[in-house]
Motif scaffolding. Structure first.
Motif, short mmCIF file in Angstrom:
data_model
loop_
_atom_site.label_atom_id
_atom_site.label_comp_id
_atom_site.label_asym_id
_atom_site.label_seq_id
_atom_site.Cartn_x
_atom_site.Cartn_y
_atom_site.Cartn_z
N THR A 118 50.87 49.27 39.28
CA THR A 118 51.12 49.70 40.84
C THR A 118 51.83 48.86 41.50
O THR A 118 52.17 48.42 42.90
N GLY A 119 53.28 48.17 40.96
CA GLY A 119 53.30 46.79 41.63
C GLY A 119 53.00 45.55 42.10
O GLY A 119 52.48 45.45 41.79
N GLY A 120 53.43 45.52 43.31
CA GLY A 120 52.58 44.84 43.91
C GLY A 120 51.60 44.64 45.37
O GLY A 120 50.72 43.95 45.60
N ASP A 121 51.26 46.20 44.87
CA ASP A 121 50.31 46.39 45.95
C ASP A 121 48.54 46.60 45.39
O ASP A 121 48.43 46.93 45.84
N THR A 122 48.78 46.39 43.99
CA THR A 122 47.68 46.19 43.62
C THR A 122 46.17 45.90 44.50
O THR A 122 45.47 47.33 44.18
N GLU A 147 48.83 36.42 38.79
CA GLU A 147 48.56 36.01 40.14
C GLU A 147 47.30 37.61 40.32
O GLU A 147 47.00 38.13 41.20
N THR A 148 48.50 38.84 39.63
CA THR A 148 47.02 39.88 40.33
C THR A 148 45.62 40.45 39.76
O THR A 148 45.56 40.86 40.86
N LEU A 149 45.38 39.61 39.19
CA LEU A 149 43.97 39.89 38.12
C LEU A 149 43.35 38.24 39.76
O LEU A 149 42.48 38.96 40.22
N ALA A 150 44.11 37.38 39.83
CA ALA A 150 43.34 36.21 41.40
C ALA A 150 43.36 36.92 42.45
O ALA A 150 41.94 37.16 43.08
#
Length: 197
Positions: A118-122, A147-150
């Motif tokens: 989803t790119g940076g929108d997760t 970073e996405t996980l956090a």
């Protein structure tokens, strides 16, 4: 070609592929499908569907009474997902071109939601999906970046989710060489799954 097994894990080589469109690899996909705890007749979203491999597997699991809504912002991904759904004779899926933040609100409530590329929108997408997920429904999020996980764990902590599980999957696949067989590691994928309270 039809997948004539009930178990997930269709080999990646069976899917139509495109160079710039990602695919959730078969071992990771099988774990994601199991974490969703799908039932016949379920309504499923596949957000960031990419090649459609998760949509195909979910469509087979929820059977004819179920529905899958595959969403991607990339026209190439939408085209590829449609081709793979047709190849595996999955007729219970709709493919939607557009940003999930705009498209999810108009869909029927979901029993399970997969969130992929989803790119940076997760984190924003997870927030929106929580509103569309039935009580007791499952969300399964695959991430590569720390970073996405956090960000996702922070969102799940603030929203009405319970039984949050984080599983990191590291897969190595064999490849024949001129002198024998070697194992090649793939990038680890972290799978976050949770139940809406």
């Amino acid at each position: 070609m039809m997948w004539d097994h009930k178990t997930p894990g269709i080999p990646d080589s069976e899917f139509e592929r495109a160079e710039r469109v990602p695919i959730t690899k078969e071992e990771v996909r099988a774990i994601q499908i199991s974490k969703a705890r799908l039932n016949s007749g379920d309504t499923v979203y596949d957000v960031g569907c990419g090649s459609g491999s998760v949509s195909v597997e979910a469509g087979l699991q929820v059977e004819g009474r179920g529905r899958v809504f595959a969403i991607d912002v990339d026209p190439d991904a939408v085209t590829l997902t449609k081709r793979n759904l047709a190849k595996f004779a999955v007729g219970n899926a709709s493919v939607i071109l557009g940003n999930a933040l705009d498209k999810v609100a108009g869909l029927p409530a979901a029993d399970s939601i997969f969130v992929g590329g989803t790119g940076g929108d997760t984190a924003d997408i997870v927030t929106l999906c929580e509103e569309r997920l039935k009580a007791g429904g499952r969300i399964v999020i695959g991430v590569i970046q720390i970073e996405t996980l956090a960000a996702v764990l922070g969102v799940l902590d603030r929203l009405r989710f319970e039984s949050v599980d984080v599983t990191q999957v590291t897969v190595a696949k064999s490849r024949k060489t001129s002198t024998g067989t070697m194992m090649l590691a793939r990038n680890p994928v972290t799978i976050i799954s949770a139940t809406r309270a």
